[in-house]
Design an enzyme around this catalytic site. Structure first.
Site: not given
Ligand code: IPE
Ligand code: IPE
Ligand code: MG
Length: 260
Positions: A26, A30, A43, A137
């Site tokens: 995650d 940001r 991403h 792995l």
């Molecule tokens: C969780 O991240 C899912 C993945 C990393 C694929 P999100 O960014 O979607 O989670 P929430 O919505 O903040 O809980």
């Molecule tokens: C996680 O990063 C990747 C996916 C959920 C695909 P985010 O896209 O949720 O990044 P933030 O949480 O907005 O920073």
């Molecule tokens: Mg996120």
């Protein structure tokens, strides 16, 4: 008979290096926002961290790495972001599979794949097949995955498997149908990006995992950050319900008969 010990039925054998690491990657959005870049740039950068993390697992003898790439709730994002994420998934699969294969990595994808474009489904299947003989792995990518979906699909398959059964169902009846039945439960769960929640990831399998949360954003989760998590893991006392004193006295790892 289940392939691996269930943490609630038997006490798994544990070692200083986790056998199975599961990660919620995650913080990509940001990371990009901080740099005034579009979310997608985060991403894209995140894929590089995936590559480095796979390498890190190979070097450290970790046997299973499971990555949450797209949750069943991520369809709620703007359509443009969803579509760019799908394109990135396709590109990453095409570009990485040769390297994975060369390094003895077996790729598996779990989740409800039926919602993906047929071309993507075919690419997933062919990438899995191409690496199917590898076992250095096991890299699992959770895509359109949800922990509740997993448990429900397993319950449905279990019930259909023996509709006439008259005795109560047990854990051992259910676990072979969970989508990660080929792996032991995660020893270490890591979530980057600062949130302290599970977000519908492996709900069943995380029952006794050690949970590590870090503010580091996924694109910045480098080798040192990974080692920080592994060092933290080594210091945990994994009791699985027992007391410290029992562990010090060398408690047996198999529960007495009759324990559910
Ligand atoms: C969780 O991240 C899912 C993945 C990393 C694929 P999100 O960014 O979607 O989670 P929430 O919505 O903040 O809980
Ligand atoms: C996680 O990063 C990747 C996916 C959920 C695909 P985010 O896209 O949720 O990044 P933030 O949480 O907005 O920073
Ligand atoms: Mg996120």
């Amino acid at each position: 008979m289940a392939l691996f010990a269930s943490s609630t039925r038997d006490v798994p054998t544990i070692s200083a290096v986790p056998r199975h690491v599961a990660i919620i990657m995650d913080g990509n959005g940001r990371w990009a926002k901080k740099r005034l870049l579009p979310r997608f740039a985060g991403h894209r950068r995140g894929v590089e961290t995936v590559r480095a993390t796979v390498k890190g697992c190979l070097e450290r003898g970790i046997e299973y790495l499971t990555l949450f790439a797209f949750s069943s709730e991520n369809w709620r994002r703007p359509q443009e972001e969803v579509s760019l994420l799908m394109q990135l998934f396709v590109r990453a699969l095409k570009e990485e599979v040769t390297r994975l294969d060369r390094n003895g990595v077996r790729l598996r994808v779990v989740g409800d794949l039926t919602r993906f474009d047929p071309d993507l489904q075919a690419l997933i299947r062919s990438s899995e097949q191409r690496t199917a003989a590898n076992n250095r792995l096991i890299l699992t990518v959770a895509a359109n995955y949800g922990g509740r979906w997993d448990m429900l699909q397993a319950v449905n398959k279990m019930l259909l498997g023996d509709p006439e059964k008259r005795v109560p169902w047990t854990e051992n009846d259910l676990t072979p149908y969970l989508s990660m039945s080929y792996a032991p439960e995660p020893d270490l769960f890591i979530r980057t990006g600062g949130e302290q929640r599970i977000s519908n990831f492996l709900l069943w399998q995380l029952a006794y995992s050690e949970l590590y949360f870090t503010d580091v954003l996924w694109p910045e989760f480098d080798e040192a950050a990974f080692d920080g998590a592994l060092t933290w893991y080594r210091q945990r006392e994994r009791r699985f319900g027992r007391t410290s004193e029992q562990l010090e006295a060398g408690a047996p790892t198999v529960l007495p008969q009759g324990c559910v």
